[in-house]
Structures are given as structure tokens and as C-alpha cells.
Design an enzyme around this catalytic site. Structure first.
Site, PDB file in Angstrom:
ATOM      1  N   ASN A 172      27.437  28.871 -15.627  1.00 16.94           N
ATOM      2  CA  ASN A 172      27.045  30.186 -15.114  1.00 16.94           C
ATOM      3  C   ASN A 172      27.348  31.184 -16.227  1.00 16.94           C
ATOM      4  OD1 ASN A 172      26.733  32.638 -13.852  1.00 16.94           O
ATOM      5  ND2 ASN A 172      28.443  32.384 -12.423  1.00 16.94           N
ATOM      6  N   TRP A 173      26.299  31.629 -16.880  1.00 17.71           N
ATOM      7  CA  TRP A 173      26.496  32.511 -18.034  1.00 17.71           C
ATOM      8  C   TRP A 173      26.914  33.926 -17.638  1.00 17.71           C
ATOM      9  CZ3 TRP A 173      21.864  31.342 -21.907  1.00 17.71           C
ATOM     10  CH2 TRP A 173      22.132  30.128 -22.544  1.00 17.71           C
ATOM     11  N   LYS A 174      26.713  34.281 -16.356  1.00 19.13           N
ATOM     12  CA  LYS A 174      27.008  35.652 -15.899  1.00 19.13           C
ATOM     13  C   LYS A 174      26.229  36.646 -16.770  1.00 19.13           C
ATOM     14  CE  LYS A 174      31.307  33.861 -14.105  1.00 19.13           C
ATOM     15  NZ  LYS A 174      32.690  34.083 -13.736  1.00 19.13           N
ATOM     16  N   GLY A 177      37.824  33.304 -14.025  1.00 14.71           N
ATOM     17  CA  GLY A 177      37.995  34.154 -15.205  1.00 14.71           C
ATOM     18  C   GLY A 177      39.435  34.579 -15.440  1.00 14.71           C
ATOM     19  N   GLU A 180      31.481  37.191  -7.521  1.00 11.87           N
ATOM     20  CA  GLU A 180      31.273  38.500  -8.175  1.00 11.87           C
ATOM     21  C   GLU A 180      30.190  39.303  -7.460  1.00 11.87           C
ATOM     22  OE1 GLU A 180      30.806  36.853 -12.087  1.00 11.87           O
ATOM     23  OE2 GLU A 180      32.921  36.262 -12.003  1.00 11.87           O
ATOM     24  N   GLU A 184      34.726  27.880  -5.239  1.00 15.87           N
ATOM     25  CA  GLU A 184      35.300  28.682  -6.318  1.00 15.87           C
ATOM     26  C   GLU A 184      36.391  29.593  -5.755  1.00 15.87           C
ATOM     27  OE1 GLU A 184      32.504  28.956  -9.873  1.00 15.87           O
ATOM     28  OE2 GLU A 184      31.944  30.597  -8.574  1.00 15.87           O
ATOM     29  N   GLY A 229      32.091  29.036 -15.961  1.00 13.02           N
ATOM     30  CA  GLY A 229      31.777  30.350 -16.517  1.00 13.02           C
ATOM     31  C   GLY A 229      32.047  30.379 -18.009  1.00 13.02           C
ATOM     32  N   GLY A 230      33.203  30.883 -18.387  1.00 18.94           N
ATOM     33  CA  GLY A 230      33.550  31.097 -19.797  1.00 18.94           C
ATOM     34  C   GLY A 230      33.270  29.907 -20.711  1.00 18.94           C
ATOM     35  N   SER A 241      37.850  28.676 -13.935  1.00 16.10           N
ATOM     36  CA  SER A 241      38.567  28.318 -15.168  1.00 16.10           C
ATOM     37  C   SER A 241      38.534  26.818 -15.457  1.00 16.10           C
ATOM     38  CB  SER A 241      40.009  28.840 -15.125  1.00 16.10           C
ATOM     39  OG  SER A 241      40.020  30.256 -14.973  1.00 16.10           O
ATOM     40  N   HIS A 280      27.741  34.045  -5.304  1.00 13.27           N
ATOM     41  CA  HIS A 280      28.875  34.043  -6.229  1.00 13.27           C
ATOM     42  C   HIS A 280      29.874  35.135  -5.842  1.00 13.27           C
ATOM     43  CE1 HIS A 280      31.264  34.367  -9.853  1.00 13.27           C
ATOM     44  NE2 HIS A 280      30.916  33.122 -10.080  1.00 13.27           N
TER      45      HIS A 280
HETATM   46  P1  13P Z   1      35.240  30.878 -15.222  1.00 15.60           P
HETATM   47  O1  13P Z   1      34.956  29.446 -15.569  1.00 15.60           O
HETATM   48  O2  13P Z   1      35.012  31.815 -16.373  1.00 15.60           O
HETATM   49  O3  13P Z   1      36.560  31.040 -14.561  1.00 15.60           O
HETATM   50  O4  13P Z   1      34.142  31.290 -14.140  1.00 15.60           O
HETATM   51  C1  13P Z   1      33.954  30.461 -13.051  1.00 15.60           C
HETATM   52  C2  13P Z   1      32.769  30.936 -12.311  1.00 15.60           C
HETATM   53  O5  13P Z   1      32.775  32.013 -11.735  1.00 15.60           O
HETATM   54  C3  13P Z   1      31.578  30.093 -12.324  1.00 15.60           C
HETATM   55  O6  13P Z   1      30.631  30.580 -11.430  1.00 15.60           O
END
Ligand code: 13P
Length: 252
Positions: free
Chosen positions: A9-11, A173, A97, A167, A234-235, A213, A95
Site C-alpha cells: 500500500n503505497w499510500k 507506521g 487512515e 491492521e 506500507g513503508g 509495520s 483503510h
Molecule cells: P506500515 O507498514 O507503514 O506500518 O503501514 C501498514 C499499512 O497501513 C498498510 O495498509
């Protein structure tokens, strides 16, 4: 029996040109690693370029959200049909966020999921508890409730095109990861909820990812757990070597 699905997930990261370079660099690194499905969920404007760059590879492209109406006066929104025509095969819905910063509710998550399924997209449906809920000991109730509300009115047949991403919001994050035991236990609660709403068979077949994470250092032990069928990353999905290492963990 269940296949791992490793999804990035590149956000709000990567321009279209960066997306093209990334996928061109990633493709040879993950070629032939077919014990898992590999998906990159990317910003709307990157989808067409990403789909083009991923053509002929084992990388699938997804979006990060979708609107629930088919068309109309919804300035700034993107429909499921638009995503499909741009080359998306998957879409993330719900998600944390979106829930935290953009007022998503279980009701809109449910509507978005239905719209995406109707257009032929595969849905990565995200849910999970916030820190205060875990500390209060109500994680199981929270994820069971979200599972029920988010899937309301969705048939067992449609469920085959849904992946659930567990999640925990406190792990996103933050560098804090759920322990493999916590991830396994809560993914198990979601699986039991699926069994209650649908059937044991549906629960057995349900792909449930862990997200929060996940990285090249902890993926193997998380993926080793019986109820964890992949990751939503994510990251670590923004660095080809880190993402490749997670794909490798799913192929070991
Ligand atoms: P991180 O891997 O950066 O914690 O993000 C997880 C996430 O929100 C994937 O959708």
C-alpha cells in the site's frame, strides 16, 4: 491450501514516473516467486502507468480507495469502473487512515466494497482496533463487529473476491508490530466470525492478511502463523529490496 497474498500500500507516495521505475526494478526481483500473489496498491494517478509497467509480470495493480456510486456529481471521487479501465484488479477499502482522517464508517466501507465487487474488482478490506480498544481488552469484539458490519449483505460467493487485512491501528507506521501471537489470535477471531456469518468452508478459504509495520525483518515469523495468509505493507513496500524480502518470506 490458502495462498499468501503480499500487497503493498503505497499510500500518498510515488509519482507516475517513480511508479514506473519502481515496478521496472521490482519485476525481475520477484519473477517466478509464485507461491504468493503480489499486488501493489497505488495512488489513482499511478494506476495506468503501473499497470502498463507490470504487464507480463506476476505483479498485479490495485487502487487505494473507490467511491460507492457509479457516476455523478461527486467531485474528486473515482468510480470502480474507472479503476478497472485504468488497469486495477484490486482495491483497498476501509483503510484506517480513511476511517481516521476522512470519516469513513463501516457503512461507507460496506457500500464501497459492494461497488468494487460489482465492477469485478478484488477487495482488500481493512479493519482493526485502535490502541485504547486493545488496552481495554475489547479487540475481539471490535474486529468481530467490524467484520459483520463491513460484510453486511455480501454473499458467500462474493466473499471469494474479498481479502481481509487485519491492521491494528496502533501498529501502522509506528514501527510497533503486533507479535506473531497477537496477529495470529486476532486473525483467528476474524476467521471465526466468518465461520459464524457464512460457513466453516468460507472461513477456511478466507485470506486474512496482517498489516502494521510488517517488514523484511519480521515478515517470516508473522507469515509462519496459521491464521496469517499474507501482508499489507506500507513503508516497506516503497523499497524494492525490502518488499522482495517479504515476497521471499512468503515463498520460503
Ligand atoms: P506500515 O507498514 O507503514 O506500518 O503501514 C501498514 C499499512 O497501513 C498498510 O495498509
Amino acid at each position: 491450501m490458502r495462498r499468501y497474498v503480499i500487497a503493498g500500500n503505497w499510500k500518498m507516495n510515488m509519482t507516475p514516473s517513480a511508479a514506473r521505475s519502481f515496478i521496472t526494478e521490482l519485476a525481475p526481483k520477484v519473477a517466478g516467486k509464485d507461491k504468493c500473489d503480489i499486488v501493489l496498491c497505488v495512488p489513482f494517478v499511478d494506476i495506468a502507468v503501473a499497470a502498463e509497467a507490470a504487464k507480463g509480470t506476476n505483479i498485479k495493480i490495485g487502487a487505494e480507495n473507490v467511491h460507492f456510486e457509479a457516476k455523478g456529481a461527486y467531485t474528486g471521487e473515482i468510480s470502480a469502473e474507472m479503476l478497472v479501465e485504468s488497469g486495477a484488479e484490486y482495491v483497498i477499502v476501509g483503510h484506517s487512515e480513511r476511517r481516521q482522517y476522512f470519516a469513513e464508517t463501516d457503512e461507507t466501507v460496506n457500500l464501497r466494497t459492494k461497488a468494487a465487487l460489482a465492477a469485478g474488482l478484488k477487495v482488500i478490506l481493512c479493519l482493526g482496533e485502535v490502541k485504547s480498544e486493545r488496552l481495554s481488552g475489547i479487540t475481539d469484539e471490535v474486529v468481530a463487529m467490524q467484520t459483520k458490519l463491513d460484510l453486511a449483505g455480501i454473499s458467500e460467493e462474493q466473499l471469494k473476491n474479498i481479502i481481509i487485512a487485519y491492521e491494528p491501528v496502533w501498529a501502522i507506521g509506528t514501527g510497533l508490530t503486533a507479535t506473531p501471537e497477537q496477529a495470529d489470535e486476532t486473525c483467528g477471531v476474524i476467521r471465526k466470525t466468518i465461520a459464524k456469518i457464512y460457513s466453516e468452508k468460507a472461513a477456511e478459504e478466507m485470506i486474512i492478511q496482517y498489516g502494521g509495520s510488517m517488514n523484511d525483518g519480521n515478515a517470516a515469523e508473522l507469515l509462519a502463523k496459521a491464521n496469517v495468509d499474507g501482508g499489507l505493507i506500507g513503508g516497506a513496500s516503497l523499497v524494492t529490496d525490502k518488499f522482495t524480502a517479504i515476497v521471499d518470506a512468503a515463498n520460503a
